[in-house]
Design a protein around this motif. Structure first.
Motif, PDB file in Angstrom:
ATOM      1  N   ARG A   1       3.981   1.470  -1.300  1.00 42.20           N
ATOM      2  CA  ARG A   1       4.845   1.549  -2.473  1.00 42.20           C
ATOM      3  C   ARG A   1       4.138   0.881  -3.655  1.00 42.20           C
ATOM      4  NH1 ARG A   1       7.042   4.444   0.613  1.00 42.20           N
ATOM      5  NH2 ARG A   1       9.267   4.541   1.191  1.00 42.20           N
ATOM      6  N   PRO A   2       3.485   1.658  -4.535  1.00 39.14           N
ATOM      7  CA  PRO A   2       2.685   1.087  -5.620  1.00 39.14           C
ATOM      8  C   PRO A   2       3.478   0.253  -6.628  1.00 39.14           C
ATOM      9  CG  PRO A   2       2.108   3.386  -5.251  1.00 39.14           C
ATOM     10  CD  PRO A   2       3.328   3.115  -4.433  1.00 39.14           C
TER      11      PRO A   2
ATOM     12  N   ARG B   1       0.452  -8.357  -7.501  1.00 36.50           N
ATOM     13  CA  ARG B   1       1.757  -7.896  -7.020  1.00 36.50           C
ATOM     14  C   ARG B   1       2.287  -8.732  -5.871  1.00 36.50           C
ATOM     15  NH1 ARG B   1       0.315  -2.282  -4.997  1.00 36.50           N
ATOM     16  NH2 ARG B   1       2.523  -2.220  -4.439  1.00 36.50           N
TER      17      ARG B   1
ATOM     18  N   LEU C   1      -4.511  -6.625  -4.593  1.00 37.91           N
ATOM     19  CA  LEU C   1      -3.057  -6.744  -4.570  1.00 37.91           C
ATOM     20  C   LEU C   1      -2.566  -8.059  -5.152  1.00 37.91           C
ATOM     21  CD1 LEU C   1      -2.431  -5.427  -0.936  1.00 37.91           C
ATOM     22  CD2 LEU C   1      -2.177  -4.148  -3.077  1.00 37.91           C
TER      23      LEU C   1
ATOM     24  N   ALA D   1       0.826  -1.206   0.000  1.00 39.28           N
ATOM     25  CA  ALA D   1       0.000   0.000   0.000  1.00 39.28           C
ATOM     26  C   ALA D   1       0.860   1.256   0.000  1.00 39.28           C
ATOM     27  CB  ALA D   1      -0.921  -0.008   1.210  1.00 39.28           C
TER      28      ALA D   1
END
Length: 248
Positions: A58-59, A88, A85, A56
């Motif tokens: 660091r995109p 990722r 998420l 959250a």
């Protein structure tokens, strides 16, 4: 009642499985996480609370989490998918000490999971195997705030189980690591963690009196609370260290 089930219930109100408040977690991640494309590995990730907060913040970050409990990993995958998420983040159900990956990681994290490796230095050894050049390790483990007395030892600890803070840091530096930052958990953080741990487990038992594990859950919570209040409160400390290898 299985240990992983106890832990899952006990961490309902305090998903970070260590005596660290939200502000401390946020500050540690801000100091630790690089900007831009980077990879993070959490060895002993539990429910994935550290990972999801890191993603959250660091995109562009990608992450892997490793833990042995299949039920916890399945719940973590569902939560990550619901939070958007999933693309990722990958969770791996296996022994963190045996995990292999084609990637090297900019950050390796293991907070409150050193028991899975047999102690602090073995945890750092495992982290080093996964670390990319220039990468950092965020590790959290206990230490003695003061010499443990009979009450602490009666609570199930061994006198040589931990060292004082200065000796702990000296062992880490002698093992080839340079500290970049450290956070010693406060008594307030410890109290919040322990009250949450025992309270969450007790609440579940009281809310499910017909469950076959309810009586045992209440007993475990009471034993844990007594060991904390009468044994290690103010004696057992917790240090979270941000480290880099001293030499490549």
């Amino acid at each position: 009642m299985e240990r992983h089930r106890i832990s899952s219930l006990a961490h309902t109100d305090h998903p970070i499985a260590a005596p660290l408040g939200d502000d401390s977690v946020r500050a540690l991640l801000e100091r630790t996480l690089p900007h831009g494309d980077a990879r993070l590995l959490d060895l002993g990730c539990g429910s994935g609370a550290w990972i999801t907060r890191a993603l959250a913040a660091r995109p562009a970050l990608r992450a892997d989490g490793v833990d042995t409990d299949a039920e916890t990993m399945a719940a973590a995958r569902r939560a990550a998918a619901e939070a958007g998420l999933g693309d990722r983040l990958a969770f791996h159900t296996e022994d963190a000490g045996e995990f292999t990956s084609p990637h090297r990681y900019d950050v390796v994290l293991s907070v409150g999971a050193t028991h899975a490796f047999g102690g602090l230095l073995p945890t750092l050894e495992a982290a080093r195997r996964h670390l990319a050049p220039g990468g950092s390790v965020l590790v959290g483990d206990c230490f003695w705030e003061r010499e443990p007395g009979p009450a602490t030892l009666d609570a199930g600890f061994a006198a040589d189980e931990y060292d004082d803070l200065a000796t702990t840091v000296a062992r880490v530096t002698a093992d080839g690591w340079t500290p970049l930052y450290g956070h010693a958990s406060t008594l307030r953080e410890w109290d919040d963690y322990e009250w949450s741990w025992t309270g969450s487990l007790s609440r579940w038992a009281l809310d499910h009196p017909e469950h076959p594990d309810a009586a045992q859950a209440l007993e475990v919570a009471a034993d844990h609370r007594d060991a904390w209040l009468h044994g290690y409160r103010g004696t057992l400390g917790f240090i979270t260290l941000l480290l880099r290898p001293t030499t490549p």
